[in-house]
Design a protein around this motif. Sequence first.
Motif, PDB file in Angstrom:
ATOM      1  N   UNK B 167       0.853  -1.182   0.000  1.00 45.71           N
ATOM      2  CA  UNK B 167       0.000   0.000   0.000  1.00 45.71           C
ATOM      3  C   UNK B 167       0.894   1.238   0.000  1.00 45.71           C
ATOM      4  N   UNK B 168       0.308   2.337  -0.432  1.00 42.26           N
ATOM      5  CA  UNK B 168       1.099   3.559  -0.549  1.00 42.26           C
ATOM      6  C   UNK B 168       1.630   3.994   0.828  1.00 42.26           C
ATOM      7  N   UNK B 169       0.806   3.820   1.851  1.00 42.17           N
ATOM      8  CA  UNK B 169       1.247   4.185   3.193  1.00 42.17           C
ATOM      9  C   UNK B 169       2.421   3.333   3.660  1.00 42.17           C
ATOM     10  N   UNK B 170       2.385   2.067   3.297  1.00 42.72           N
ATOM     11  CA  UNK B 170       3.487   1.165   3.660  1.00 42.72           C
ATOM     12  C   UNK B 170       4.767   1.569   2.942  1.00 42.72           C
ATOM     13  N   UNK B 171       4.609   1.963   1.678  1.00 44.48           N
ATOM     14  CA  UNK B 171       5.777   2.428   0.920  1.00 44.48           C
ATOM     15  C   UNK B 171       6.379   3.646   1.606  1.00 44.48           C
ATOM     16  N   UNK B 172       5.529   4.571   2.031  1.00 47.00           N
ATOM     17  CA  UNK B 172       6.012   5.785   2.717  1.00 47.00           C
ATOM     18  C   UNK B 172       6.788   5.417   3.973  1.00 47.00           C
ATOM     19  N   UNK B 173       6.236   4.480   4.723  1.00 42.56           N
ATOM     20  CA  UNK B 173       6.884   4.075   5.974  1.00 42.56           C
ATOM     21  C   UNK B 173       8.266   3.479   5.704  1.00 42.56           C
ATOM     22  N   UNK B 174       8.327   2.575   4.719  1.00 42.81           N
ATOM     23  CA  UNK B 174       9.621   1.956   4.386  1.00 42.81           C
ATOM     24  C   UNK B 174      10.617   3.004   3.882  1.00 42.81           C
ATOM     25  N   UNK B 175      10.095   3.928   3.094  1.00 39.66           N
ATOM     26  CA  UNK B 175      10.976   4.967   2.541  1.00 39.66           C
ATOM     27  C   UNK B 175      11.502   5.867   3.661  1.00 39.66           C
ATOM     28  N   UNK B 176      10.639   6.207   4.593  1.00 42.54           N
ATOM     29  CA  UNK B 176      11.057   7.049   5.714  1.00 42.54           C
ATOM     30  C   UNK B 176      12.145   6.362   6.531  1.00 42.54           C
ATOM     31  N   UNK B 177      11.924   5.094   6.819  1.00 43.12           N
ATOM     32  CA  UNK B 177      12.920   4.355   7.621  1.00 43.12           C
ATOM     33  C   UNK B 177      14.238   4.206   6.863  1.00 43.12           C
ATOM     34  N   UNK B 178      14.128   3.949   5.573  1.00 44.75           N
ATOM     35  CA  UNK B 178      15.347   3.805   4.772  1.00 44.75           C
ATOM     36  C   UNK B 178      16.125   5.113   4.742  1.00 44.75           C
ATOM     37  N   UNK B 179      15.413   6.206   4.546  1.00 47.60           N
ATOM     38  CA  UNK B 179      16.087   7.505   4.498  1.00 47.60           C
ATOM     39  C   UNK B 179      16.729   7.850   5.843  1.00 47.60           C
ATOM     40  N   UNK B 180      16.027   7.523   6.892  1.00 47.46           N
ATOM     41  CA  UNK B 180      16.580   7.799   8.227  1.00 47.46           C
ATOM     42  C   UNK B 180      17.873   7.021   8.445  1.00 47.46           C
ATOM     43  N   UNK B 181      17.868   5.742   8.017  1.00 45.87           N
ATOM     44  CA  UNK B 181      19.076   4.917   8.187  1.00 45.87           C
ATOM     45  C   UNK B 181      20.225   5.427   7.327  1.00 45.87           C
ATOM     46  N   UNK B 182      19.905   5.797   6.102  1.00 45.61           N
ATOM     47  CA  UNK B 182      20.954   6.287   5.191  1.00 45.61           C
ATOM     48  C   UNK B 182      21.508   7.613   5.693  1.00 45.61           C
ATOM     49  N   UNK B 183      20.617   8.464   6.139  1.00 43.82           N
ATOM     50  CA  UNK B 183      21.074   9.771   6.619  1.00 43.82           C
ATOM     51  C   UNK B 183      21.919   9.633   7.882  1.00 43.82           C
ATOM     52  N   UNK B 184      21.537   8.707   8.728  1.00 45.82           N
ATOM     53  CA  UNK B 184      22.327   8.477   9.937  1.00 45.82           C
ATOM     54  C   UNK B 184      23.748   8.023   9.556  1.00 45.82           C
ATOM     55  N   UNK B 185      23.824   7.195   8.528  1.00 37.33           N
ATOM     56  CA  UNK B 185      25.147   6.719   8.064  1.00 37.33           C
ATOM     57  C   UNK B 185      25.934   7.879   7.467  1.00 37.33           C
ATOM     58  N   UNK B 186      25.267   8.732   6.729  1.00 32.94           N
ATOM     59  CA  UNK B 186      25.940   9.870   6.102  1.00 32.94           C
ATOM     60  C   UNK B 186      26.366  10.902   7.135  1.00 32.94           C
ATOM     61  N   UNK B 187      25.536  11.072   8.129  1.00 29.25           N
ATOM     62  CA  UNK B 187      25.875  12.056   9.180  1.00 29.25           C
ATOM     63  C   UNK B 187      27.185  11.736   9.839  1.00 29.25           C
TER      64      UNK B 187
END
Lengths: 108, 190
Positions: B167-187
């Motif tokens: 579902x679109x909401x599930x995609x948003x959730x996965x995308x948010x978590x992925x971005x948070x993890x990637x950004x934490x690594x980049x930080x």
Amino acid sequence: MRHLTSEEFREALGEFRCAVRAWSEDQAQGVIAIGSAVPQRRFWTASQQLALALVLAAVCILASFVVPRHTGDNAPANDAVLLNQVDVQVSRTAPSSLEPLMKLVVQE
Amino acid sequence: MAFPATSEMERVVPADVAQDFETLVRLYRPKVFRFALASLRDVDAAETVTQDCFLRAYQASGRFRQDCSMQTWLMQIAVNLVRDHCRNRRFQFWKRASLTAAQPADAAGRSIADGARSPEAQALLKERVAAIWEAAGKLPERQRTVFLLRFVEDMDLMEIACATGMKEGTVKTHLFRALRAVRARLGGTA
């Protein structure tokens, strides 16, 4: 250690996209045949071929222990010849060295 | 769910897949291969998945209902094949040895070295590309798929939802978590 700003993060993601696309094109150059029509499936990769060869070798080694030694297709024929020779030797009335004398006795 | 044509490619592709399959392969093969390669990080496996994808598309062309774009339909097949391949590969421990050693960061130099940035800025961006690549590799399967479809393939949320079956909401959730993890690594690398 500082955190990225949103602008920096967005820029990094954009660069990531470009880099992955360029990298993919590099990797595809040796693989993709331009203009190929219906794709042909490649059934075996190198590692699968290696695994198959190992499995076949293992099966051959096991088979050499499990399967009994084959004695040859002409073994029954050899046995028949041998039995025939024994039969001939046993059925003689006199040893082969005395057979000429036996002939003289019969003639008299 | 109907998606309008989003690019020139979409308009070129005929409605009947089987009629001009060669055009379909020529247009979308690089995209499918890129997604498979970024997901699996193995050129041989990516090539196998790409071929399987078009083979299945050819076999199932009669069942294409046009309720999504051709690109989304192909990516849906590719996502499923990549998922199957990942599951099978768990048991192929020797497969790890054949993973490609090259990284997108190696190719990043060409796009970064445009003369507009200082050498320090170029090095920093290259380092960030490598960090994103590393972080993406450590994401759970679904998050990685959504991340790659969004930020490499440039698909929108509805297209990703259609391609992944979420579902679109599930995609948003996965995308948010992925971005948070990637950004934490980049930080940590900045």
